[in-house]
Design a protein around this motif. Structure first.
Motif, PDB file in Angstrom:
ATOM      1  N   PRO A   1     -10.713 -23.854 -43.108  1.00 24.62           N
ATOM      2  CA  PRO A   1     -11.907 -24.033 -44.195  1.00 24.62           C
ATOM      3  C   PRO A   1     -12.331 -24.518 -45.850  1.00 24.62           C
ATOM      4  O   PRO A   1     -11.032 -23.060 -46.288  1.00 24.62           O
ATOM      5  CB  PRO A   1     -12.064 -22.783 -43.462  1.00 24.62           C
ATOM      6  CG  PRO A   1     -11.239 -22.394 -42.027  1.00 24.62           C
ATOM      7  CD  PRO A   1      -9.858 -22.942 -42.841  1.00 24.62           C
ATOM      8  N   GLY A   2     -12.713 -24.418 -45.651  1.00 20.06           N
ATOM      9  CA  GLY A   2     -13.362 -24.622 -47.271  1.00 20.06           C
ATOM     10  C   GLY A   2     -12.463 -25.974 -47.699  1.00 20.06           C
ATOM     11  O   GLY A   2     -12.572 -26.545 -49.311  1.00 20.06           O
TER      12      GLY A   2
ATOM     13  N   LEU B   1      -5.513 -36.765 -53.732  1.00 20.46           N
ATOM     14  CA  LEU B   1      -5.844 -34.929 -54.310  1.00 20.46           C
ATOM     15  C   LEU B   1      -6.432 -34.040 -53.215  1.00 20.46           C
ATOM     16  O   LEU B   1      -7.488 -34.122 -52.376  1.00 20.46           O
ATOM     17  CB  LEU B   1      -5.906 -34.749 -55.354  1.00 20.46           C
ATOM     18  CG  LEU B   1      -6.614 -35.808 -56.351  1.00 20.46           C
ATOM     19  CD1 LEU B   1      -7.906 -35.580 -57.666  1.00 20.46           C
ATOM     20  CD2 LEU B   1      -5.275 -36.109 -57.166  1.00 20.46           C
ATOM     21  N   GLY B   2      -5.443 -32.434 -53.190  1.00 21.17           N
ATOM     22  CA  GLY B   2      -6.881 -31.833 -52.366  1.00 21.17           C
ATOM     23  C   GLY B   2      -7.705 -30.707 -53.539  1.00 21.17           C
ATOM     24  O   GLY B   2      -7.023 -30.431 -54.184  1.00 21.17           O
ATOM     25  N   ALA B   3      -8.378 -30.014 -52.635  1.00 24.25           N
ATOM     26  CA  ALA B   3      -8.962 -28.847 -53.714  1.00 24.25           C
ATOM     27  C   ALA B   3      -9.805 -28.291 -52.183  1.00 24.25           C
ATOM     28  O   ALA B   3      -9.402 -28.415 -51.210  1.00 24.25           O
ATOM     29  CB  ALA B   3     -10.918 -29.491 -53.727  1.00 24.25           C
ATOM     30  N   LYS B   4      -9.289 -27.118 -52.680  1.00 24.58           N
ATOM     31  CA  LYS B   4     -10.276 -25.632 -51.767  1.00 24.58           C
ATOM     32  C   LYS B   4     -11.193 -25.066 -52.640  1.00 24.58           C
ATOM     33  O   LYS B   4     -11.481 -24.878 -53.558  1.00 24.58           O
ATOM     34  CB  LYS B   4      -8.960 -24.283 -51.703  1.00 24.58           C
ATOM     35  CG  LYS B   4      -9.547 -23.464 -51.252  1.00 24.58           C
ATOM     36  CD  LYS B   4      -9.151 -22.446 -50.476  1.00 24.58           C
ATOM     37  CE  LYS B   4      -8.906 -21.835 -49.621  1.00 24.58           C
ATOM     38  NZ  LYS B   4      -7.666 -20.980 -49.180  1.00 24.58           N
ATOM     39  N   LEU B   5     -12.528 -25.174 -51.417  1.00 24.20           N
ATOM     40  CA  LEU B   5     -14.180 -24.368 -51.982  1.00 24.20           C
ATOM     41  C   LEU B   5     -13.938 -23.337 -51.691  1.00 24.20           C
ATOM     42  O   LEU B   5     -14.154 -22.957 -50.631  1.00 24.20           O
ATOM     43  CB  LEU B   5     -15.158 -25.606 -51.524  1.00 24.20           C
ATOM     44  CG  LEU B   5     -15.135 -26.514 -52.144  1.00 24.20           C
ATOM     45  CD1 LEU B   5     -14.587 -27.951 -51.977  1.00 24.20           C
ATOM     46  CD2 LEU B   5     -16.649 -27.413 -52.429  1.00 24.20           C
ATOM     47  N   LEU B   6     -14.211 -22.613 -52.795  1.00 25.95           N
ATOM     48  CA  LEU B   6     -14.707 -21.077 -52.811  1.00 25.95           C
ATOM     49  C   LEU B   6     -15.691 -20.606 -53.111  1.00 25.95           C
ATOM     50  O   LEU B   6     -16.600 -21.088 -53.875  1.00 25.95           O
ATOM     51  CB  LEU B   6     -13.035 -20.403 -53.121  1.00 25.95           C
ATOM     52  CG  LEU B   6     -12.081 -20.498 -52.597  1.00 25.95           C
ATOM     53  CD1 LEU B   6     -11.048 -20.142 -53.954  1.00 25.95           C
ATOM     54  CD2 LEU B   6     -11.506 -19.909 -51.608  1.00 25.95           C
ATOM     55  N   THR B   7     -16.101 -19.008 -52.657  1.00 22.04           N
ATOM     56  CA  THR B   7     -17.221 -18.791 -52.905  1.00 22.04           C
ATOM     57  C   THR B   7     -16.556 -17.702 -54.059  1.00 22.04           C
ATOM     58  O   THR B   7     -16.321 -17.329 -54.574  1.00 22.04           O
ATOM     59  CB  THR B   7     -17.623 -17.566 -51.460  1.00 22.04           C
ATOM     60  OG1 THR B   7     -16.781 -16.778 -51.705  1.00 22.04           O
ATOM     61  CG2 THR B   7     -18.747 -18.301 -50.174  1.00 22.04           C
ATOM     62  N   PHE B   8     -17.854 -17.175 -54.661  1.00 22.88           N
ATOM     63  CA  PHE B   8     -18.143 -17.295 -55.904  1.00 22.88           C
ATOM     64  C   PHE B   8     -17.474 -15.683 -55.805  1.00 22.88           C
ATOM     65  O   PHE B   8     -16.460 -14.315 -56.199  1.00 22.88           O
ATOM     66  CB  PHE B   8     -19.763 -16.201 -56.596  1.00 22.88           C
ATOM     67  CG  PHE B   8     -20.379 -17.181 -57.077  1.00 22.88           C
ATOM     68  CD1 PHE B   8     -19.117 -17.427 -58.198  1.00 22.88           C
ATOM     69  CD2 PHE B   8     -21.458 -17.855 -56.277  1.00 22.88           C
ATOM     70  CE1 PHE B   8     -20.437 -18.462 -58.769  1.00 22.88           C
ATOM     71  CE2 PHE B   8     -22.235 -18.776 -57.563  1.00 22.88           C
ATOM     72  CZ  PHE B   8     -21.021 -19.538 -58.061  1.00 22.88           C
ATOM     73  N   HIS B   9     -17.360 -14.756 -54.169  1.00 27.27           N
ATOM     74  CA  HIS B   9     -16.096 -14.236 -53.123  1.00 27.27           C
ATOM     75  C   HIS B   9     -14.665 -14.061 -53.547  1.00 27.27           C
ATOM     76  O   HIS B   9     -14.363 -13.599 -52.755  1.00 27.27           O
ATOM     77  CB  HIS B   9     -16.787 -12.911 -52.484  1.00 27.27           C
ATOM     78  CG  HIS B   9     -18.926 -12.771 -53.442  1.00 27.27           C
ATOM     79  ND1 HIS B   9     -18.426 -11.595 -53.854  1.00 27.27           N
ATOM     80  CD2 HIS B   9     -19.505 -13.210 -52.491  1.00 27.27           C
ATOM     81  CE1 HIS B   9     -19.944 -11.172 -54.502  1.00 27.27           C
ATOM     82  NE2 HIS B   9     -20.791 -11.907 -53.205  1.00 27.27           N
ATOM     83  N   GLY B  10     -15.086 -15.075 -53.509  1.00 29.69           N
ATOM     84  CA  GLY B  10     -13.088 -15.983 -52.893  1.00 29.69           C
ATOM     85  C   GLY B  10     -13.028 -16.501 -51.856  1.00 29.69           C
ATOM     86  O   GLY B  10     -12.134 -16.839 -50.735  1.00 29.69           O
TER      87      GLY B  10
END
Length: 109
Positions: free
Chosen positions: A57-58, A14-23
């Motif tokens: 990144p992320g 699986l792949g996942a992208k982690l983002l901050t509250f601001h995207g």
């Protein structure tokens, strides 16, 4: 992250992208990333590998190098645990993994 469906015996990747509250992508430099697959009664099914994707990144890849053909058909769950070098520990929301049986099977002649 939402739920995913895999078939017994297929590669778990699986792949996942982690983002901050601001995207913005989360800077995962110097973090330790872990994940486990557990059944609804909290029994450990598999320890999953989590690796950062180079030049993305992320973005992380969550995988299992073992054989998924022994995983029973059913509902499982996982999350992503992030340990920061300053001691902060965070976890993603829990998401479901549904394992179903495969239709086409390996047939030897």
């Amino acid at each position: 992250m939402s739920g995913f469906v895999i078939k017994q015996g297929t590669t778990f990747l699986l792949g996942a992208k982690l983002l901050t509250f601001h995207g913005a992508p989360v800077d995962l430099t110097d973090t330790i990333l872990t994940a486990q697959l557990r059944d609804v009664q909290n029994a450990l099914i598999a320890s999953l590998a989590v690796t950062q994707v180079s030049n993305r990144p992320g973005v992380v890849q969550i995988s299992y190098a073992g054989d998924t053909s022994q995983w029973l058909v059913g509902q499982y769950r996982t999350d992503l645990r992030i340990c920061w070098k300053n001691g902060l520990v965070q976890q993603s929301r829990t998401f479901s993994i549904m394992v179903i049986d495969g239709v086409t099977q390996n047939v030897t002649a």
